[in-house]
Design a protein around this motif. Structure first.
Motif, mmCIF file in Angstrom:
data_model
loop_
_atom_site.group_PDB
_atom_site.id
_atom_site.type_symbol
_atom_site.label_atom_id
_atom_site.label_comp_id
_atom_site.label_asym_id
_atom_site.label_seq_id
_atom_site.Cartn_x
_atom_site.Cartn_y
_atom_site.Cartn_z
ATOM 1 N N HIS A 106 0.798 -1.224 0.000
ATOM 2 C CA HIS A 106 0.000 0.000 0.000
ATOM 3 C C HIS A 106 0.829 1.271 0.000
ATOM 4 C CE1 HIS A 106 -2.697 -3.122 1.680
ATOM 5 N NE2 HIS A 106 -3.650 -2.459 1.060
ATOM 6 N N ALA A 107 2.140 1.154 -0.069
ATOM 7 C CA ALA A 107 2.968 2.361 -0.111
ATOM 8 C C ALA A 107 2.747 3.107 -1.424
ATOM 9 C CB ALA A 107 4.442 1.983 0.041
ATOM 10 N N THR A 108 2.661 4.413 -1.336
ATOM 11 C CA THR A 108 2.453 5.264 -2.517
ATOM 12 C C THR A 108 3.496 6.381 -2.519
ATOM 13 O OG1 THR A 108 0.889 6.707 -1.353
ATOM 14 C CG2 THR A 108 -0.013 4.789 -2.514
ATOM 15 N N GLU A 109 3.637 7.003 -3.675
ATOM 16 C CA GLU A 109 4.597 8.100 -3.789
ATOM 17 C C GLU A 109 4.139 9.326 -2.994
ATOM 18 O OE1 GLU A 109 7.447 7.914 -5.110
ATOM 19 O OE2 GLU A 109 7.266 5.943 -6.068
ATOM 20 N N THR A 110 2.839 9.516 -2.889
ATOM 21 C CA THR A 110 2.327 10.714 -2.217
ATOM 22 C C THR A 110 2.245 10.525 -0.696
ATOM 23 O OG1 THR A 110 0.062 9.931 -2.609
ATOM 24 C CG2 THR A 110 1.030 11.438 -4.232
ATOM 25 N N GLU A 111 1.754 9.353 -0.247
ATOM 26 C CA GLU A 111 1.553 9.133 1.181
ATOM 27 C C GLU A 111 2.712 8.384 1.839
ATOM 28 O OE1 GLU A 111 -2.154 7.247 1.837
ATOM 29 O OE2 GLU A 111 -3.316 8.743 0.742
ATOM 30 N N GLY A 112 3.637 7.861 1.048
ATOM 31 C CA GLY A 112 4.777 7.158 1.625
ATOM 32 C C GLY A 112 4.411 5.769 2.101
ATOM 33 N N THR A 113 5.187 5.260 3.057
ATOM 34 C CA THR A 113 4.962 3.914 3.572
ATOM 35 C C THR A 113 3.797 3.898 4.553
ATOM 36 O OG1 THR A 113 6.615 4.294 5.312
ATOM 37 C CG2 THR A 113 7.381 3.298 3.255
ATOM 38 N N GLN A 114 3.295 2.695 4.824
ATOM 39 C CA GLN A 114 2.105 2.532 5.668
ATOM 40 C C GLN A 114 2.382 1.526 6.792
ATOM 41 O OE1 GLN A 114 -0.744 4.317 4.967
ATOM 42 N NE2 GLN A 114 0.373 5.292 3.295
ATOM 43 N N PHE A 115 3.539 1.623 7.407
ATOM 44 C CA PHE A 115 3.958 0.617 8.386
ATOM 45 C C PHE A 115 3.048 0.593 9.620
ATOM 46 C CE2 PHE A 115 6.659 -0.722 11.992
ATOM 47 C CZ PHE A 115 7.012 -1.981 11.554
ATOM 48 N N LEU A 116 2.873 1.726 10.262
ATOM 49 C CA LEU A 116 2.061 1.772 11.480
ATOM 50 C C LEU A 116 0.599 1.456 11.178
ATOM 51 C CD1 LEU A 116 3.583 4.893 13.271
ATOM 52 C CD2 LEU A 116 4.019 2.481 13.717
ATOM 53 N N GLN A 117 0.107 1.943 10.064
ATOM 54 C CA GLN A 117 -1.264 1.642 9.683
ATOM 55 C C GLN A 117 -1.438 0.146 9.445
ATOM 56 O OE1 GLN A 117 -2.610 3.879 6.321
ATOM 57 N NE2 GLN A 117 -4.688 3.012 6.346
ATOM 58 N N GLY A 118 -0.408 -0.491 8.885
ATOM 59 C CA GLY A 118 -0.474 -1.932 8.665
ATOM 60 C C GLY A 118 -0.547 -2.707 9.959
ATOM 61 N N ILE A 119 0.191 -2.264 10.968
ATOM 62 C CA ILE A 119 0.117 -2.936 12.269
ATOM 63 C C ILE A 119 -1.288 -2.832 12.842
ATOM 64 C CG2 ILE A 119 0.944 -2.870 14.660
ATOM 65 C CD1 ILE A 119 3.654 -2.041 13.631
ATOM 66 N N ARG A 120 -1.882 -1.640 12.759
ATOM 67 C CA ARG A 120 -3.230 -1.442 13.313
ATOM 68 C C ARG A 120 -4.271 -2.283 12.584
ATOM 69 N NH1 ARG A 120 -1.521 4.066 13.416
ATOM 70 N NH2 ARG A 120 -2.614 4.426 11.448
ATOM 71 N N LYS A 121 -4.156 -2.391 11.275
ATOM 72 C CA LYS A 121 -5.195 -3.048 10.485
ATOM 73 C C LYS A 121 -5.019 -4.556 10.367
ATOM 74 C CE LYS A 121 -6.683 0.799 7.559
ATOM 75 N NZ LYS A 121 -6.965 1.234 6.172
ATOM 76 N N ALA A 122 -3.793 -5.047 10.376
ATOM 77 C CA ALA A 122 -3.578 -6.452 10.001
ATOM 78 C C ALA A 122 -2.878 -7.284 11.054
ATOM 79 C CB ALA A 122 -2.767 -6.508 8.695
ATOM 80 N N TRP A 123 -2.687 -6.770 12.262
ATOM 81 C CA TRP A 123 -1.903 -7.538 13.230
ATOM 82 C C TRP A 123 -2.604 -8.816 13.679
ATOM 83 C CZ3 TRP A 123 -3.246 -8.744 18.255
ATOM 84 C CH2 TRP A 123 -4.342 -8.072 18.800
#
Length: 273
Positions: A106-123
């Motif tokens: 889900h990383a994009t050029e505009t929003e960057g990486t989604q590491f913390l969001q990934g932990i919240r959504k998929a842990w």
């Protein structure tokens, strides 16, 4: 395969700050594990007989150690501490995996990486899959460990021991690799936010297992080659430079891990219908 590796490298570089985070996590884990082993081994070594000990002194040392292990609870605090470290590893590792695998997709050029969001959504699903994989990977030990101990105690030579253990160890290794690849595919599916993606990703991995496994083995071989080079360099050029190279290798190893995951994701994504 080269294209998947190049695309994986681009994704890995984009997540370089996560590489640094994982490197620090591995560094702290290695430090605490080292301190634990040192706290167990150092007192034993201090009680070992002095240089050039007599056979009777060694036998007395072994008998005393066996008595303490079998007849006392001297190992109890160490077992609890080891269990605590293992439990912490089982809790923290899937969190990092969830954040990294989600961000790779889900990383994009505009929003960057989604590491913390990934932990919240998929842990939750990633943790469950991680625990199931670990249990299935360790399950053969219930059958293999007693037979391995029996072979160790009754083998007449090293060759005889290897002849008995190598087939079972090879089968266990193949079983672990297969489990890792299939559960990794399911973890990619769990972090994709698509309905039914876990089983869809599993089906893609099974259908295209040969290229998926081939790419994975190639990346692991590259990482192992770098590790052998660093080890050889440390042995040949022992000194301050070798120490710097050896310590820097841990960062390279973490980068290789992220690169491997990114390449594996890219090859699975390319096989989606």
């Amino acid at each position: 395969m080269k294209n998947h590796m190049m695309q994986g490298w681009r994704l890995a570089i984009k997540h370089f700050y996560i590489v640094i985070l994982l490197f620090l996590y591995q560094l702290l884990w290695g430090f605490f594990l080292y301190r634990f082993i040192d706290s167990v081994v150092s007192p034993l070594l201090r009680r070992f007989p002095d240089h050039s000990p007599a056979n009777s002194a060694i036998q007395l040392f072994m008998s005393e150690a066996q008595f303490q292990i079998m007849k006392t609870d001297v190992l109890t605090p160490y077992l609890w501490l080891l269990g605590g470290l293992f439990a912490a590893r089982m809790l923290l590792s899937p969190l990092f995996n969830a954040g990294l695998l989600y961000s790779l997709q889900h990383a994009t050029e505009t929003e960057g990486t989604q590491f913390l969001q990934g932990i919240r959504k998929a842990w939750k699903p990633v943790t469950l899959l991680y625990w199931i994989e670990t249990l299935l990977a360790l399950a053969p030990a219930w059958w293999l460990a007693p037979r391995g101990l029996d072979a160790l105690l009754h083998s007449r030579s090293i060759g005889d021991l290897l002849q008995q253990l190598l087939p079972a160890a090879g089968g266990w290794l193949i079983w672990g690799i297969l489990l890792h690849l299939l559960f990794l595919a399911m973890q990619f599916g769990a972090t994709s936010e698509k309905g039914g993606s876990i089983f869809q990703s599993l089906g893609i991995a099974i259908k295209h297992l040969l290229p998926f496994a081939g790419l994975s083995l190639l990346m692991w071989a590259i990482g192992s080659g770098i590790g052998l080079f660093v080890t050889s360099f440390s042995l040949v050029w022992a000194g301050f430079i070798a120490l710097i190279v050896h310590q820097g290798y841990h960062l390279v190893r973490t980068l290789m891990k992220v690169w491997t995951l990114a390449s594996q994701y890219d090859i699975l994504r390319s096989k989606e219908v």
